[in-house]
Write a protein that holds these residues in place. Structure first.
Motif, PDB file in Angstrom:
ATOM      1  N   TYR A 328      44.259  34.054  31.522  1.00 27.06           N
ATOM      2  CA  TYR A 328      45.340  34.883  30.987  1.00 27.06           C
ATOM      3  C   TYR A 328      45.094  35.299  29.545  1.00 27.06           C
ATOM      4  O   TYR A 328      45.591  36.340  29.101  1.00 27.06           O
ATOM      5  N   SER A 329      44.316  34.534  28.794  1.00 23.34           N
ATOM      6  CA  SER A 329      43.978  34.962  27.434  1.00 23.34           C
ATOM      7  C   SER A 329      43.152  36.250  27.463  1.00 23.34           C
ATOM      8  O   SER A 329      43.269  37.098  26.562  1.00 23.34           O
ATOM      9  N   CYS A 330      42.311  36.409  28.498  1.00 18.29           N
ATOM     10  CA  CYS A 330      41.520  37.630  28.636  1.00 18.29           C
ATOM     11  C   CYS A 330      42.421  38.838  28.862  1.00 18.29           C
ATOM     12  O   CYS A 330      42.135  39.949  28.381  1.00 18.29           O
ATOM     13  N   ILE A 331      43.524  38.633  29.573  1.00 18.59           N
ATOM     14  CA  ILE A 331      44.461  39.716  29.842  1.00 18.59           C
ATOM     15  C   ILE A 331      45.252  40.055  28.588  1.00 18.59           C
ATOM     16  O   ILE A 331      45.386  41.224  28.215  1.00 18.59           O
ATOM     17  N   VAL A 332      45.755  39.022  27.907  1.00 20.85           N
ATOM     18  CA  VAL A 332      46.598  39.244  26.731  1.00 20.85           C
ATOM     19  C   VAL A 332      45.798  39.879  25.598  1.00 20.85           C
ATOM     20  O   VAL A 332      46.194  40.894  25.021  1.00 20.85           O
ATOM     21  N   VAL A 333      44.650  39.293  25.269  1.00 21.96           N
ATOM     22  CA  VAL A 333      43.837  39.811  24.169  1.00 21.96           C
ATOM     23  C   VAL A 333      43.185  41.139  24.578  1.00 21.96           C
ATOM     24  O   VAL A 333      43.136  42.094  23.805  1.00 21.96           O
ATOM     25  N   GLY A 334      42.693  41.197  25.820  1.00 22.86           N
ATOM     26  CA  GLY A 334      42.019  42.400  26.280  1.00 22.86           C
ATOM     27  C   GLY A 334      42.921  43.614  26.335  1.00 22.86           C
ATOM     28  O   GLY A 334      42.454  44.749  26.199  1.00 22.86           O
TER      29      GLY A 334
END
Length: 375
Positions: A328-334
Motif C-alpha cells: 500500500y505504500s507503493c500506491i500512496v506514494v506512487g
C-alpha cells in the motif's frame, strides 16, 4: 486557436485522470482499513511495536525504490551518453510501482513507465531498451534467487509446510518462463517485430492509437536501435555487474521487510536467511495470481509460511504491517507521481540525453534504408 484548444483538452484530461487516480487510491486505502477490521487490528498492535525496527522496515522499502531508480538512471545514462537526472528516474520508478500495484499481473506498470520516459523526452528506442533490460535483470535475478533458496532451504521448508512447496515450484517455473520470453524479445528480431505489430493492433482497437500505420513505422524505426543497443551491451560486463548487483540489493531489501517486522514485535531472532528465504517463497507463490497486488495469495501465503516464525496472536498483525509497507505504500506514494508530466521540449535532462544520442538517428536511417523492411 486550435493549439490553445488542444492545450485546454489536455489539461482537462490530466485533471480527470488525476481525480480518477485519487479516487482509486483513496478507495483502496479505505478497503484495506475496513476489510477484516484491519485498521482496528493495526491500532491494537501499536503499543507492542518497536519504532526503530519499523523504521528499518520502511527504510528497506525505500531502498528497494532507490535501487530501482538507480537501475533506470544507469541504463539511460549509459545508453544516451548524456545527462539524465536521478529525480526523473525516481519518478519513473514510482509510476511503475503505482500501476504495478493496481493492475492484475502488474500489466500496466511498464507501459506507463514507457509513457513517463517518453514524456521526459527520452526516445522510444532508449525507453523500450531500458525497460526490457531492467525487467530482464529483475526476472533473471528473482529466478536465480528463488532457485538458490529452493536448493538450500528446500528440506527446511518442506519439513514444516507439507504440500505447500509445490506452489513454490509452480511460481519458480512461472518466473523462469518469463525470463525465456524476455530473452526471445531481446534477441529475436522476428519475435520482437510480431510483438510490436500485435501491440499496435491492440492499441488501435481500443482507440489509443489513431494512426496505426504511421505509429508502426515509427516504432519499427526505433527497433533497429533497440536491437543494436542490446548487442552492444553484451560485451559491457561492468554495466551488467552494476545492474544485476543493484537488482540483487533491491530484492534483498524487499525480502528483509518481514524480518524487520519480526524484530519490531520483540522476537528473539530467527535466522535472517530463513526469513529472507520465506519471503522469496511468498513472492514466487503470489507472482502468478491474476489480481491486483496478488490480493489473497500474498496474504494467504504469508500467513501460511511465516507461521513458523510469528506467534499465532501476532501473525495477523505482522501480515497487515507487511502489506501496508510493501504494497500500500507503493500506491500512496506512487499516486503523487502517477499523473503524466506535461511534455516540455525545454526539459534539461531530455535535451541533454537526446542531444547525445546519435545512435537513434543512425538506427532510424538504417531502418529506412532497408535495415527493417517497411510493409
Amino acid at each position: 486557436m486550435p493549439s490553445e484548444r488542444l492545450v485546454e483538452e489536455n489539461t482537462k484530461r490530466r485533471k480527470i485522470f488525476q481525480a480518477a487516480l485519487f479516487a482509486l487510491t483513496l478507495g483502496m486505502l479505505v478497503y484495506f482499513c475496513v476489510s477484516g477490521n484491519n485498521l482496528a487490528v493495526l491500532i491494537q498492535s501499536l503499543p507492542n511495536i518497536s519504532l526503530f525496527w519499523m523504521l528499518c522496515a520502511a527504510a528497506s522499502v525505500f531502498l528497494n525504490w532507490m535501487m530501482d531508480s538507480l537501475i533506470i538512471h544507469t541504463l539511460i545514462f549509459h545508453t544516451s551518453g548524456g545527462r539524465y537526472g536521478f529525480g526523473s528516474a525516481f519518478r519513473v520508478t514510482m509510476v511503475g510501482q503505482y500501476f504495478n500495484s493496481i493492475t492484475p499481473y502488474a500489466l500496466a506498470g511498464q507501459p506507463m513507465q514507457f509513457l513517463a520516459l517518453t514524456g521526459q523526452g527520452i526516445s522510444t528506442g532508449v525507453a523500450v531498451s531500458t525497460l526490457v533490460k531492467k525487467f530482464l535483470a529483475y526476472q533473471t535475478s528473482l529466478t536465480v534467487y528463488s532457485l538458490l533458496v529452493i536448493l538450500v532451504k528446500y528440506k527446511f521448508f518442506q519439513s514444516r509446510i507439507q504440500g505447500f512447496m509445490a506452489l513454490a515450484f509452480v511460481g519458480f517455473l512461472y518466473q523462469a518462463a518469463l525470463v525465456v520470453a524476455l530473452v526471445l524479445f531481446s534477441y529475436s528480431p522476428g519475435f520482437t517485430t510480431k510483438l510490436i505489430r500485435g501491440a499496435v493492433w491492440v492499441l488501435t482497437r481500443v482507440h489509443l492509437v489513431k494512426k496505426p500505420r504511421e505509429t508502426g513505422e515509427k516504432v519499427k524505426g526505433q527497433l533497429e536501435f533497440f536491437l543494436e543497443n542490446n548487442r552492444a551491451l553484451q560485451g559491457k560486463r561492468s554495466l551488467g555487474v552494476k545492474i544485476y548487483g543493484f537488482t540483487v540489493i533491491q530484492l534483498t531489501a524487499l525480502f528483509l521487510v518481514p524480518f524487520f517486522i519480526y524484530k519490531a514485535f520483540h522476537n528473539p531472532g530467527a535466522p535472517v536467511v530463513d526469513m529472507i528465504s520465506a519471503q522469496s517463497f511468498v513472492t514466487m507463490i503470489s507472482g502468478y495470481t491474476p489480481l491486483p497486488g496478488a490480493a489473497g495469495a500474498a496474504e494467504g501465503s504469508f500467513l501460511v509460511i511465516f507461521q513458523m516464525f510469528f506467534a499465532p496472536g501476532i501473525i495477523q498483525q505482522a501480515m497487515l504491517l507487511w502489506r501496508l509497507l510493501a504494497y500500500y505504500s507503493c500506491i500512496v506514494v506512487g499516486a503523487f507521481f502517477a499523473v503524466p508530466e506535461r511534455r516540455r521540449a525545454g526539459m534539461k535532462s531530455a535535451r541533454a540525453a537526446n542531444a547525445a544520442e546519435p545512435p537513434v538517428r543512425e538506427a532510424g536511417q538504417a531502418a529506412n534504408s532497408g535495415g527493417i523492411k517497411h510493409e
